[in-house]
Design an enzyme around this catalytic site. Structure first.
Site, PDB file in Angstrom:
ATOM      1  N   ARG A  58       0.814  -1.220   0.000  1.00 12.49           N
ATOM      2  CA  ARG A  58       0.000   0.000   0.000  1.00 12.49           C
ATOM      3  C   ARG A  58       0.846   1.269   0.000  1.00 12.49           C
ATOM      4  O   ARG A  58       0.372   2.327  -0.419  1.00 12.49           O
ATOM      5  CB  ARG A  58      -1.017  -0.039   1.142  1.00 12.49           C
ATOM      6  CG  ARG A  58      -2.115  -1.083   0.886  1.00 12.49           C
ATOM      7  CD  ARG A  58      -3.145  -1.128   1.984  1.00 12.49           C
ATOM      8  NE  ARG A  58      -2.597  -1.461   3.279  1.00 12.49           N
ATOM      9  CZ  ARG A  58      -2.451  -2.689   3.757  1.00 12.49           C
ATOM     10  NH1 ARG A  58      -2.843  -3.723   3.049  1.00 12.49           N
ATOM     11  NH2 ARG A  58      -1.943  -2.892   4.948  1.00 12.49           N
ATOM     12  N   GLU A  95       7.491  -9.598  16.573  1.00 11.58           N
ATOM     13  CA  GLU A  95       7.149 -10.061  17.913  1.00 11.58           C
ATOM     14  C   GLU A  95       7.351 -11.573  18.043  1.00 11.58           C
ATOM     15  O   GLU A  95       7.860 -12.063  19.031  1.00 11.58           O
ATOM     16  CB  GLU A  95       5.691  -9.690  18.231  1.00 11.58           C
ATOM     17  CG  GLU A  95       5.303  -9.958  19.661  1.00 11.58           C
ATOM     18  CD  GLU A  95       3.910  -9.454  19.980  1.00 11.58           C
ATOM     19  OE1 GLU A  95       3.377  -9.876  21.023  1.00 11.58           O
ATOM     20  OE2 GLU A  95       3.353  -8.661  19.203  1.00 11.58           O
TER      21      GLU A  95
END
Length: 171
Positions: A58, A95
């Site tokens: 995007r 993470e």
């Protein structure tokens, strides 16, 4: 123009508990999209970039028209395996696990002023990796730009360059 009226929230995407901010509705509204592109153009113009770098995918949608408006070039930061030719990869920690971004080896000349664009600033991990990659290939990253920022995630704290955002959401 209130651009937030043109951003659609989609609950539980891509997984339960996540509210996804979808720019598809912004893109299909010509006046709103034009306003967003022009607003980002004016926000980053003072940074005097030689190049804009769009982050897959995007970020490409924003970087391309802004580059045209500024009269500068545009390069792509892509996910692993998506660019042809000789590439330079940068793997970074998530993470849970790692991810890799890549750029073509000759996309940036040493010292070129680069502003990196993407649609959303959340945790800042991907942008920090893109900045690091551009630095590795010799770019001088002078700023970043986003359509939206989730301020509660404090993503801008992961890098030390100016951040320009059109919209903010508390999170």
């Amino acid at each position: 123009m209130d651009l937030k009226q043109h951003i659609r929230g989609i609950p539980d995407f891509p997984k339960p508990g996540i509210l996804f901010y979808d720019i598809s509705t912004l893109l299909k509204h010509p006046a709103a999209w034009k306003h967003a592109v022009e607003s980002m153009t004016e926000a980053i113009r003072p940074l005097k970039p030689d190049l804009l770098a769009g982050i897959d995918s995007r970020g490409f949608l924003l970087a391309a028209p802004v580059a045209v408006n500024l009269g500068c070039g545009m390069v792509m930061i892509r996910k692993k395996g998506k660019l042809p030719g000789k590439i330079i990869p940068h793997t970074y920690d998530l993470e849970y696990g790692t991810d890799t971004v890549e750029i073509q080896h000759d996309a940036v000349s040493a010292g070129q002023r680069v502003v990196v664009l993407d649609d959303l600033l959340a945790t800042g991990g991907t942008m920090a990796a893109a900045i690091r990659l551009l630095t590795i290939v010799g770019g001088n990253v002078v700023g970043t730009g986003f359509i939206m920022e989730l301020t509660g995630l404090k993503g801008r704290e992961k890098f030390d360059v100016p951040v320009k955002t059109l919209l903010t959401y508390e999170f």
